[in-house]
Design a protein around this motif. Structure first.
Motif, mmCIF file in Angstrom:
data_model
loop_
_atom_site.group_PDB
_atom_site.id
_atom_site.type_symbol
_atom_site.label_atom_id
_atom_site.label_comp_id
_atom_site.label_asym_id
_atom_site.label_seq_id
_atom_site.Cartn_x
_atom_site.Cartn_y
_atom_site.Cartn_z
ATOM 1 N N LYS A 80 -96.533 -44.087 19.382
ATOM 2 C CA LYS A 80 -96.719 -45.226 19.660
ATOM 3 C C LYS A 80 -96.136 -46.230 19.620
ATOM 4 C CE LYS A 80 -101.638 -44.433 17.340
ATOM 5 N NZ LYS A 80 -103.214 -44.415 17.237
ATOM 6 N N ASP A 81 -96.340 -47.437 20.987
ATOM 7 C CA ASP A 81 -95.563 -48.072 21.039
ATOM 8 C C ASP A 81 -95.310 -49.243 19.426
ATOM 9 O OD1 ASP A 81 -95.573 -48.571 23.114
ATOM 10 O OD2 ASP A 81 -97.152 -49.367 24.505
ATOM 11 N N LYS A 82 -96.167 -49.290 19.134
ATOM 12 C CA LYS A 82 -95.309 -50.434 17.949
ATOM 13 C C LYS A 82 -94.538 -49.694 15.864
ATOM 14 C CE LYS A 82 -97.782 -52.616 13.689
ATOM 15 N NZ LYS A 82 -98.599 -53.305 13.108
ATOM 16 N N GLU A 83 -95.076 -48.200 16.354
ATOM 17 C CA GLU A 83 -94.385 -47.319 16.047
ATOM 18 C C GLU A 83 -93.258 -46.793 16.314
ATOM 19 O OE1 GLU A 83 -94.441 -42.635 14.228
ATOM 20 O OE2 GLU A 83 -95.948 -43.586 15.089
ATOM 21 N N PHE A 84 -92.543 -46.841 17.576
ATOM 22 C CA PHE A 84 -91.559 -46.544 18.162
ATOM 23 C C PHE A 84 -90.649 -48.045 17.852
ATOM 24 C CE2 PHE A 84 -88.774 -46.758 21.937
ATOM 25 C CZ PHE A 84 -87.893 -45.922 21.232
ATOM 26 N N GLU A 85 -91.176 -49.176 18.115
ATOM 27 C CA GLU A 85 -90.614 -50.393 18.067
ATOM 28 C C GLU A 85 -90.165 -50.632 16.717
ATOM 29 O OE1 GLU A 85 -93.107 -53.242 19.089
ATOM 30 O OE2 GLU A 85 -92.956 -52.900 20.792
ATOM 31 N N GLU A 86 -90.604 -49.937 15.382
ATOM 32 C CA GLU A 86 -90.240 -50.086 13.825
ATOM 33 C C GLU A 86 -89.890 -49.129 13.765
ATOM 34 O OE1 GLU A 86 -94.176 -50.263 12.456
ATOM 35 O OE2 GLU A 86 -95.293 -52.079 12.427
ATOM 36 N N THR A 87 -89.534 -47.886 13.717
ATOM 37 C CA THR A 87 -88.594 -46.843 13.708
ATOM 38 C C THR A 87 -87.119 -46.062 14.138
ATOM 39 O OG1 THR A 87 -90.126 -44.864 14.319
ATOM 40 C CG2 THR A 87 -90.490 -45.596 12.574
ATOM 41 N N ALA A 88 -87.308 -46.774 15.425
ATOM 42 C CA ALA A 88 -86.637 -46.038 16.283
ATOM 43 C C ALA A 88 -85.483 -46.505 16.370
ATOM 44 C CB ALA A 88 -87.198 -46.600 18.018
ATOM 45 N N SER A 89 -84.077 -45.872 16.362
ATOM 46 C CA SER A 89 -82.829 -46.230 15.995
ATOM 47 C C SER A 89 -82.291 -46.795 17.300
ATOM 48 C CB SER A 89 -82.128 -44.957 15.969
ATOM 49 O OG SER A 89 -81.735 -44.056 17.059
ATOM 50 N N LEU A 90 -81.351 -47.443 17.262
ATOM 51 C CA LEU A 90 -80.247 -48.157 18.133
ATOM 52 C C LEU A 90 -80.256 -46.801 19.338
ATOM 53 C CD1 LEU A 90 -78.528 -50.585 16.646
ATOM 54 C CD2 LEU A 90 -80.304 -51.170 17.816
ATOM 55 N N GLY A 91 -80.206 -45.630 18.636
ATOM 56 C CA GLY A 91 -79.887 -44.827 19.905
ATOM 57 C C GLY A 91 -80.934 -44.112 20.567
ATOM 58 N N GLU A 92 -81.603 -44.098 19.835
ATOM 59 C CA GLU A 92 -83.335 -43.877 20.548
ATOM 60 C C GLU A 92 -83.761 -44.717 21.382
ATOM 61 O OE1 GLU A 92 -85.729 -41.447 17.424
ATOM 62 O OE2 GLU A 92 -85.328 -43.286 17.200
ATOM 63 N N ILE A 93 -83.704 -46.067 21.355
ATOM 64 C CA ILE A 93 -84.155 -47.296 22.424
ATOM 65 C C ILE A 93 -83.158 -47.584 23.279
ATOM 66 C CG2 ILE A 93 -84.011 -49.849 22.022
ATOM 67 C CD1 ILE A 93 -84.630 -50.103 19.542
ATOM 68 N N ALA A 94 -81.946 -47.005 23.120
ATOM 69 C CA ALA A 94 -81.083 -46.935 24.128
ATOM 70 C C ALA A 94 -81.653 -46.114 25.155
ATOM 71 C CB ALA A 94 -79.863 -47.115 24.045
ATOM 72 N N ALA A 95 -81.431 -44.770 24.680
ATOM 73 C CA ALA A 95 -82.310 -43.525 25.957
ATOM 74 C C ALA A 95 -83.414 -44.052 26.386
ATOM 75 C CB ALA A 95 -82.124 -42.322 24.333
ATOM 76 N N TRP A 96 -84.370 -44.341 25.677
ATOM 77 C CA TRP A 96 -85.847 -44.827 26.237
ATOM 78 C C TRP A 96 -85.890 -45.848 27.181
ATOM 79 C CZ3 TRP A 96 -88.570 -49.320 26.412
ATOM 80 C CH2 TRP A 96 -89.881 -49.298 26.862
ATOM 81 N N GLU A 97 -84.530 -47.076 27.470
ATOM 82 C CA GLU A 97 -84.693 -47.691 28.374
ATOM 83 C C GLU A 97 -84.017 -47.025 29.283
ATOM 84 O OE1 GLU A 97 -82.009 -50.915 26.109
ATOM 85 O OE2 GLU A 97 -84.005 -51.554 25.775
ATOM 86 N N SER A 98 -82.843 -45.740 29.159
ATOM 87 C CA SER A 98 -82.392 -45.651 30.271
ATOM 88 C C SER A 98 -83.742 -44.698 30.722
ATOM 89 C CB SER A 98 -81.335 -44.067 29.572
ATOM 90 O OG SER A 98 -81.433 -43.285 30.473
ATOM 91 N N LEU A 99 -84.150 -44.087 29.878
ATOM 92 C CA LEU A 99 -85.654 -42.730 30.721
ATOM 93 C C LEU A 99 -87.080 -43.970 31.491
ATOM 94 C CD1 LEU A 99 -87.160 -40.524 28.195
ATOM 95 C CD2 LEU A 99 -85.750 -40.436 29.952
ATOM 96 N N VAL A 100 -86.294 -45.163 31.658
ATOM 97 C CA VAL A 100 -87.683 -45.907 31.637
ATOM 98 C C VAL A 100 -87.156 -45.951 33.583
ATOM 99 C CG1 VAL A 100 -88.047 -48.956 31.905
ATOM 100 C CG2 VAL A 100 -88.752 -47.131 29.671
ATOM 101 N N LYS A 101 -85.628 -46.329 33.242
ATOM 102 C CA LYS A 101 -85.025 -46.154 34.410
ATOM 103 C C LYS A 101 -85.369 -45.129 35.491
ATOM 104 C CE LYS A 101 -81.690 -49.827 32.981
ATOM 105 N NZ LYS A 101 -80.604 -50.113 32.055
ATOM 106 N N GLU A 102 -85.352 -44.174 34.818
ATOM 107 C CA GLU A 102 -85.431 -42.732 35.752
ATOM 108 C C GLU A 102 -86.854 -42.215 36.055
ATOM 109 O OE1 GLU A 102 -82.719 -41.429 37.780
ATOM 110 O OE2 GLU A 102 -81.687 -43.220 36.464
ATOM 111 N N ARG A 103 -87.981 -42.970 35.322
ATOM 112 C CA ARG A 103 -88.947 -42.852 35.210
ATOM 113 C C ARG A 103 -90.063 -42.018 36.232
ATOM 114 N NH1 ARG A 103 -92.334 -46.578 32.161
ATOM 115 N NH2 ARG A 103 -91.350 -46.126 29.907
ATOM 116 N N GLY A 104 -89.932 -42.499 37.776
ATOM 117 C CA GLY A 104 -90.726 -42.204 38.794
ATOM 118 C C GLY A 104 -89.605 -40.820 38.965
ATOM 119 N N ARG A 105 -88.516 -40.531 39.130
ATOM 120 C CA ARG A 105 -87.732 -39.558 38.991
ATOM 121 C C ARG A 105 -88.471 -38.461 38.597
ATOM 122 N NH1 ARG A 105 -82.857 -42.187 41.792
ATOM 123 N NH2 ARG A 105 -82.423 -42.733 39.489
#
Length: 120
Positions: A80-105
């Protein structure tokens, strides 16, 4: 909703020559549909209608959709969002932000193509 890549894919099948027109929401404008057409509707469109087809004719509407929250949960490793914010590494956050940019495709790849679901 479009920014999240959430939409409904609608494929029209059947055997009809009369009717089968699409109108979005309360719009008066209609678009003539034909068997084999696939169209995408943003999930923010609350309703659409397809006019009846002629007597003895048939129209089938094949709908595919998925809620944006499901995609977000999958992208965050089943957290869930809160769990991700509390436990994600910087690499996971960067990967997720990249996914957000590509979400439509990425989202469109989850939907079937016409040749996978309809044959004449």
């Amino acid at each position: 909703d479009v920014a999240f890549g959430t939409f409904e894919a609608v494929t029209v099948c059947g055997d009809f020559r009369r009717g089968g027109r699409l109108a979005l929401g309360d719009e008066d404008a209609e678009v003539q549909l034909r068997p084999g057409y696939t169209f995408l509707i943003p999930s923010s469109i609350k309703r659409y209608r397809v006019t009846p087809v002629g007597k003895g004719e048939r129209i089938y509407i094949f709908r595919q959709f998925c809620h944006a929250g499901v995609f977000r949960w999958m992208e965050k490793g089943g957290r869930k969002d809160k769990e991700f914010e509390e436990t994600a590494s910087l690499g996971e956050i960067a990967a997720w932000e990249s996914l957000v940019k590509e979400r439509g495709r990425n989202t469109i790849k989850l939907f079937s193509r016409l040749d996978e679901v309809y044959t004449v």
